[in-house]
Scaffold this motif. Structure first.
Motif, short mmCIF file in Angstrom:
data_model
loop_
_atom_site.label_atom_id
_atom_site.label_comp_id
_atom_site.label_asym_id
_atom_site.label_seq_id
_atom_site.Cartn_x
_atom_site.Cartn_y
_atom_site.Cartn_z
N HIS A 178 0.83 -1.21 0.00
CA HIS A 178 0.00 0.00 0.00
C HIS A 178 0.87 1.26 0.00
O HIS A 178 0.57 2.23 -0.71
CB HIS A 178 -0.92 0.00 1.22
CG HIS A 178 -2.16 -0.83 1.05
ND1 HIS A 178 -2.97 -0.75 -0.05
CD2 HIS A 178 -2.73 -1.77 1.86
CE1 HIS A 178 -3.99 -1.58 0.08
NE2 HIS A 178 -3.86 -2.22 1.23
N LEU A 179 1.93 1.26 0.78
CA LEU A 179 2.79 2.45 0.84
C LEU A 179 3.53 2.67 -0.48
O LEU A 179 3.69 3.81 -0.92
CB LEU A 179 3.79 2.31 1.99
CG LEU A 179 3.19 2.35 3.39
CD1 LEU A 179 4.27 2.11 4.44
CD2 LEU A 179 2.48 3.68 3.65
N LEU A 180 3.96 1.58 -1.12
CA LEU A 180 4.62 1.72 -2.41
C LEU A 180 3.66 2.28 -3.46
O LEU A 180 4.03 3.15 -4.26
CB LEU A 180 5.16 0.37 -2.88
CG LEU A 180 6.44 -0.12 -2.21
CD1 LEU A 180 6.76 -1.54 -2.67
CD2 LEU A 180 7.60 0.81 -2.51
N GLY A 181 2.44 1.78 -3.47
CA GLY A 181 1.45 2.29 -4.42
C GLY A 181 1.16 3.75 -4.18
O GLY A 181 1.06 4.55 -5.13
N LEU A 182 1.02 4.12 -2.91
CA LEU A 182 0.74 5.51 -2.58
C LEU A 182 1.93 6.41 -2.95
O LEU A 182 1.74 7.57 -3.35
CB LEU A 182 0.43 5.63 -1.09
CG LEU A 182 -0.11 6.97 -0.60
CD1 LEU A 182 -1.41 7.33 -1.31
CD2 LEU A 182 -0.32 6.93 0.91
N ALA A 183 3.16 5.90 -2.82
CA ALA A 183 4.34 6.70 -3.15
C ALA A 183 4.39 7.08 -4.62
O ALA A 183 5.04 8.07 -4.99
CB ALA A 183 5.61 5.93 -2.77
#
Length: 465
Positions: free
Chosen positions: A92-97
């Motif tokens: 999720h954090l990678l996608g949001l980044a």
């Protein structure tokens, strides 16, 4: 590279406190937290999850059809903290980044702060993107790599150290190939995009293409060499022949070509309109190739030769099937939608339940992570309703493509380069599966942010003109 003639930077000091961007990022984070609370630890409604888990646990190169990149990603995260929730949270954090990255790209290409937020919102708030991040599927890694590769190419246009950014673009493209074999043509897109960076001069173009393309090709060859040592097959995957067969089998007409001798048993004489789609021919025991040769990748050379013969002798039919699949990114219900012809966006909904798949996946998870039963909250269906509304619908895909084509004709040179690169990356990501296997809605989701950026940049250029 002549910096004075390169793409202008707008501005050098990018805003760190843009309220609109901050709001989009926070809202995107809230949606991802909602997904974690409503369906913990992950969505296990896709059979591909089990294939990735098997490869990550037992052998990174064991899967004949999928590269080792995403299983390696899962293994690294498992070694750090063996909890599915941790892995999904990182996804999720990678996608949001990727959202602020596409925002920065838009600013460097000349968009105002307000317009640059639009493609960032497409990534941060896209319900399909969030659903794929919440599953253990390769798109969760492929999307940020795709955005990062485009960003590196854009940065090369105005950097005092363009060669480092060009090398980074090539490396990111190679990483995408290790995650999804269909990304292989992106190496050519990166090399061509680097060659055409303004200002265009023959010697500089060749050097730039050599850096971006050379780094990417070199890394892919290194991957293929490692795969060869482990599996005995030097290549990105061992499933190429079966994929070609599966693409051709739904329409192959042996009255129009002479199939290679060992493959005559693969001929079918029923109406092609009554046949199932490529997924049937590759994955199901009822497939003629399964019955004749056994499960893939057995006899990949033979079944691949049959498929190539059909494609070469029925080119117009083949192109028609590919274009039909490509159009399904715009209208998922069009063309061939029967058994084996790929899954539409409705099957991406985060609340979709598949009891057999979930039960089997839970067993695979227990073998590696320990027992982690699914906990489904009552708010998951509400999140799915929101996902169905807040997604990059087919009409937006078409609108972005049309705007990009117009800007490629009427835009200034820097805009033409940018929209052509963004459009080419998106097109190749969507076209390659359609050309080599079959359409699936999830294959197009990683392109949404780039399409949105290209469309907004094109619209701003057209309005200026």
């Amino acid at each position: 590279m002549d910096r004075a003639a390169s793409l202008p930077v707008v501005p050098t000091r990018l805003p760190t406190n843009a309220l609109a961007l901050s709001g989009v990022i926070l809202l995107g984070l809230a949606l991802r937290v909602w997904a974690m609370l409503a369906s913990y630890p992950a969505s296990w409604n896709n059979w591909d999850t089990t294939a990735y888990l098997d490869a990550a646990k037992d052998g990174l190169f064991d899967n004949f059809f999928r590269p080792a990149g995403y299983p390696l990603f899962l293994r690294v995260l498992h070694d750090i903290w063996p909890e599915v929730g941790f892995t999904v949270g990182v996804q999720h954090l990678l996608g949001l980044a990727a959202a602020p990255l596409v925002y920065l790209m838009g600013r460097r290409l000349g968009l105002s702060r307000g317009l640059a937020v639009v493609p960032a919102a497409v990534i941060a708030l896209n319900g399909d993107q969030i659903a794929l991040e919440h599953a253990m599927l390769s798109e969760s890694l492929f999307t940020p790599l795709l955005v990062a590769s485009a960003y590196a190419l854009v940065r090369a246009a105005d950097s005092t150290r363009p060669w480092a950014w060009l090398a980074a673009a090539g490396a990111a493209a190679a990483a995408m190939v290790a995650v999804r074999a269909a990304a292989l043509p992106l190496l050519a897109v990166m090399a061509l995009g680097a060659a055409l960076l303004p200002p265009v001069d023959l010697r500089g173009a060749l050097r730039r293409a050599a850096v971006a393309g050379g780094v990417g090709i070199g890394l892919v060859l290194a991957y293929a060499a490692v795969a060869g040592v482990v599996t005995g097959h030097y290549g990105v995957t061992r499933g190429t022949g079966w994929a070609i067969y599966a693409r051709a089998a739904p329409f192959a007409d042996c009255q129009q070509f002479a199939p290679p001798k060992p493959t005559r048993r693969l001929c079918e004489f029923n109406d092609p309109e009554a046949r199932p789609g490529p997924d049937f021919y590759l994955w199901e025991p009822g497939s003629p190739a399964w019955r004749s040769f056994g499960a893939p990748p057995t006899a990949g050379g033979d079944v691949g030769a049959f498929g190539r013969s059909a494609l070469l002798h029925q080119p117009r039919t083949y192109v028609g099937y590919v274009l039909s699949d490509l159009w399904r990114y715009v209208n998922a219900g069009s063309g061939r939608t029967g058994h084996g012809f790929g899954l539409g966006p409705d099957l991406l909904l985060i609340d979709r339940r598949a009891p057999d798949v979930e039960q089997y996946t839970a067993g695979q998870v227990a073998r590696w992570y320990g027992a982690e039963p699914l906990r489904i909250g009552s708010s998951l269906s509400t999140l799915a309703d929101l996902q169905d509304a807040v997604r990059f619908h087919g009409a937006l895909v078409l609108l972005s493509a049309v705007l990009i084509l117009i800007a490629a004709v009427v835009g200034a040179s820097r805009t033409r380069w940018a929209v052509l690169v963004l459009g080419a990356l998106a097109l190749v990501v969507m076209l390659t599966p359609a050309a080599t296997m079959v359409y699936h809605a999830r294959y197009g989701v990683p392109t949404d942010g780039l399409l949105a950026l290209g469309g907004v940049l094109a619209a701003a250029t057209i309005l200026e003109r």
